[in-house]
Scaffold this motif. Sequence first.
Motif, PDB file in Angstrom:
ATOM      1  N   LYS A 184      -9.311 -18.169 -30.434  1.00  0.00           N
ATOM      2  CA  LYS A 184     -10.241 -18.046 -31.557  1.00  0.00           C
ATOM      3  C   LYS A 184     -10.653 -19.415 -32.081  1.00  0.00           C
ATOM      4  O   LYS A 184     -11.825 -19.650 -32.400  1.00  0.00           O
ATOM      5  CB  LYS A 184      -9.581 -17.239 -32.677  1.00  0.00           C
ATOM      6  CG  LYS A 184      -9.467 -15.751 -32.399  1.00  0.00           C
ATOM      7  CD  LYS A 184      -8.799 -15.034 -33.560  1.00  0.00           C
ATOM      8  CE  LYS A 184      -8.632 -13.541 -33.263  1.00  0.00           C
ATOM      9  NZ  LYS A 184      -7.928 -12.844 -34.375  1.00  0.00           N
ATOM     10  N   MET A 185      -9.689 -20.316 -32.170  1.00  0.00           N
ATOM     11  CA  MET A 185      -9.981 -21.666 -32.659  1.00  0.00           C
ATOM     12  C   MET A 185     -10.925 -22.385 -31.703  1.00  0.00           C
ATOM     13  O   MET A 185     -11.854 -23.097 -32.129  1.00  0.00           O
ATOM     14  CB  MET A 185      -8.672 -22.449 -32.820  1.00  0.00           C
ATOM     15  CG  MET A 185      -7.780 -21.925 -33.936  1.00  0.00           C
ATOM     16  SD  MET A 185      -6.163 -22.758 -34.010  1.00  0.00           S
ATOM     17  CE  MET A 185      -6.675 -24.420 -34.432  1.00  0.00           C
ATOM     18  N   ALA A 186     -10.692 -22.207 -30.403  1.00  0.00           N
ATOM     19  CA  ALA A 186     -11.555 -22.850 -29.403  1.00  0.00           C
ATOM     20  C   ALA A 186     -12.982 -22.309 -29.496  1.00  0.00           C
ATOM     21  O   ALA A 186     -13.961 -23.054 -29.388  1.00  0.00           O
ATOM     22  CB  ALA A 186     -10.985 -22.618 -28.009  1.00  0.00           C
ATOM     23  N   LYS A 198      -7.722 -19.542 -22.492  1.00  0.00           N
ATOM     24  CA  LYS A 198      -6.639 -19.016 -23.323  1.00  0.00           C
ATOM     25  C   LYS A 198      -6.570 -17.489 -23.271  1.00  0.00           C
ATOM     26  O   LYS A 198      -5.480 -16.905 -23.288  1.00  0.00           O
ATOM     27  CB  LYS A 198      -6.796 -19.487 -24.774  1.00  0.00           C
ATOM     28  CG  LYS A 198      -6.605 -20.977 -24.966  1.00  0.00           C
ATOM     29  CD  LYS A 198      -5.208 -21.419 -24.558  1.00  0.00           C
ATOM     30  CE  LYS A 198      -5.002 -22.910 -24.698  1.00  0.00           C
ATOM     31  NZ  LYS A 198      -3.652 -23.339 -24.236  1.00  0.00           N
ATOM     32  N   LEU A 199      -7.718 -16.839 -23.176  1.00  0.00           N
ATOM     33  CA  LEU A 199      -7.732 -15.383 -23.077  1.00  0.00           C
ATOM     34  C   LEU A 199      -7.137 -14.923 -21.749  1.00  0.00           C
ATOM     35  O   LEU A 199      -6.416 -13.922 -21.699  1.00  0.00           O
ATOM     36  CB  LEU A 199      -9.164 -14.857 -23.214  1.00  0.00           C
ATOM     37  CG  LEU A 199      -9.762 -14.820 -24.621  1.00  0.00           C
ATOM     38  CD1 LEU A 199     -11.146 -14.176 -24.581  1.00  0.00           C
ATOM     39  CD2 LEU A 199      -8.863 -14.080 -25.606  1.00  0.00           C
ATOM     40  N   ASP A 200      -7.429 -15.663 -20.676  1.00  0.00           N
ATOM     41  CA  ASP A 200      -6.856 -15.333 -19.359  1.00  0.00           C
ATOM     42  C   ASP A 200      -5.338 -15.476 -19.377  1.00  0.00           C
ATOM     43  O   ASP A 200      -4.612 -14.645 -18.810  1.00  0.00           O
ATOM     44  CB  ASP A 200      -7.449 -16.247 -18.280  1.00  0.00           C
ATOM     45  CG  ASP A 200      -8.879 -15.872 -17.929  1.00  0.00           C
ATOM     46  OD1 ASP A 200      -9.296 -14.758 -18.262  1.00  0.00           O
ATOM     47  OD2 ASP A 200      -9.585 -16.714 -17.320  1.00  0.00           O
ATOM     48  N   GLU A 201      -4.863 -16.530 -20.040  1.00  0.00           N
ATOM     49  CA  GLU A 201      -3.419 -16.751 -20.142  1.00  0.00           C
ATOM     50  C   GLU A 201      -2.763 -15.635 -20.965  1.00  0.00           C
ATOM     51  O   GLU A 201      -1.660 -15.173 -20.637  1.00  0.00           O
ATOM     52  CB  GLU A 201      -3.139 -18.111 -20.776  1.00  0.00           C
ATOM     53  CG  GLU A 201      -3.521 -19.293 -19.880  1.00  0.00           C
ATOM     54  CD  GLU A 201      -3.350 -20.633 -20.588  1.00  0.00           C
ATOM     55  OE1 GLU A 201      -2.961 -20.641 -21.778  1.00  0.00           O
ATOM     56  OE2 GLU A 201      -3.620 -21.672 -19.956  1.00  0.00           O
ATOM     57  N   ALA A 202      -3.448 -15.220 -22.022  1.00  0.00           N
ATOM     58  CA  ALA A 202      -2.926 -14.139 -22.864  1.00  0.00           C
ATOM     59  C   ALA A 202      -2.859 -12.832 -22.069  1.00  0.00           C
ATOM     60  O   ALA A 202      -1.879 -12.082 -22.166  1.00  0.00           O
ATOM     61  CB  ALA A 202      -3.808 -13.958 -24.095  1.00  0.00           C
TER      62      ALA A 202
END
Length: 266
Positions: A184-186, A198-202
Amino acid sequence: MENEKRKKLSTEEIGAINRDIIQKHGEGTSQILQALKGERYDGLGNDIGHRGRSLEEISNYKISDKYRETNIKQQSGFSAELIKESRDNSEAIKNGNKIRTRTTDGIGETNNQKHDHYKIDELGNITEGSQMKFYSSPEDLVKKLSDKKWSKYADSPIDVPTEQVEEIKRIAREEVEKLRTQAKMAKSRGDIHLYEKKLDEAKALENIEKNVRDSGVTREEAIEARVSPNKFVAKEVLKESHAAGKSAAKGAMILSGAISFGQNAY
């Protein structure tokens, strides 16, 4: 005369229950003995072949004096695979389930990079493939599995030590929350590349939480089987014998109660 007939009938039926229980528990107990010796037989005593390790063989693997503890922990993972196989099959036999668990190397797939176990039906069809991961630290396992090179396990169940299941899931959930916050921050900064990363990692960590499950084996049990396989197997056999005795007593009690109720109602 009628009472004697009923008494004889109930005795014969109780005997039949006990014979069935003894048969199932006996075949179930044989699973860990087969794991000890590196042999595999079906319920009729036919040799179905085994090309993998045995608990005896693993106990003789070389270890370094300098890294003894580390070597034993690493090698205990192989023992855990065999314990899971034997326990899964023992339960299936007692429940009348025809599905059997086999280690992939046991059926000749020594270099299988994705699965350690298969579930196989009575026709020989593979119904499930799963991976087994025995790490000392739940944190290390989550870190390893969240790496891209471990993505091959994304669609498979991952069997872990009994005592680590909830901890691994908790760590994964917390990491997912952190990654989503970072995403979200990115996005708010306009960094779409980092946002998607970050979404892929999540998502990868969500898969870990979903796929991780109880192997039915603790790390302590795996280590004991590696160091003292005969002692471990003896304990398993005694435990199974005790369970068989309890099942026989319970079965006889239920049948006796049912017959008594039927006679009274009649």
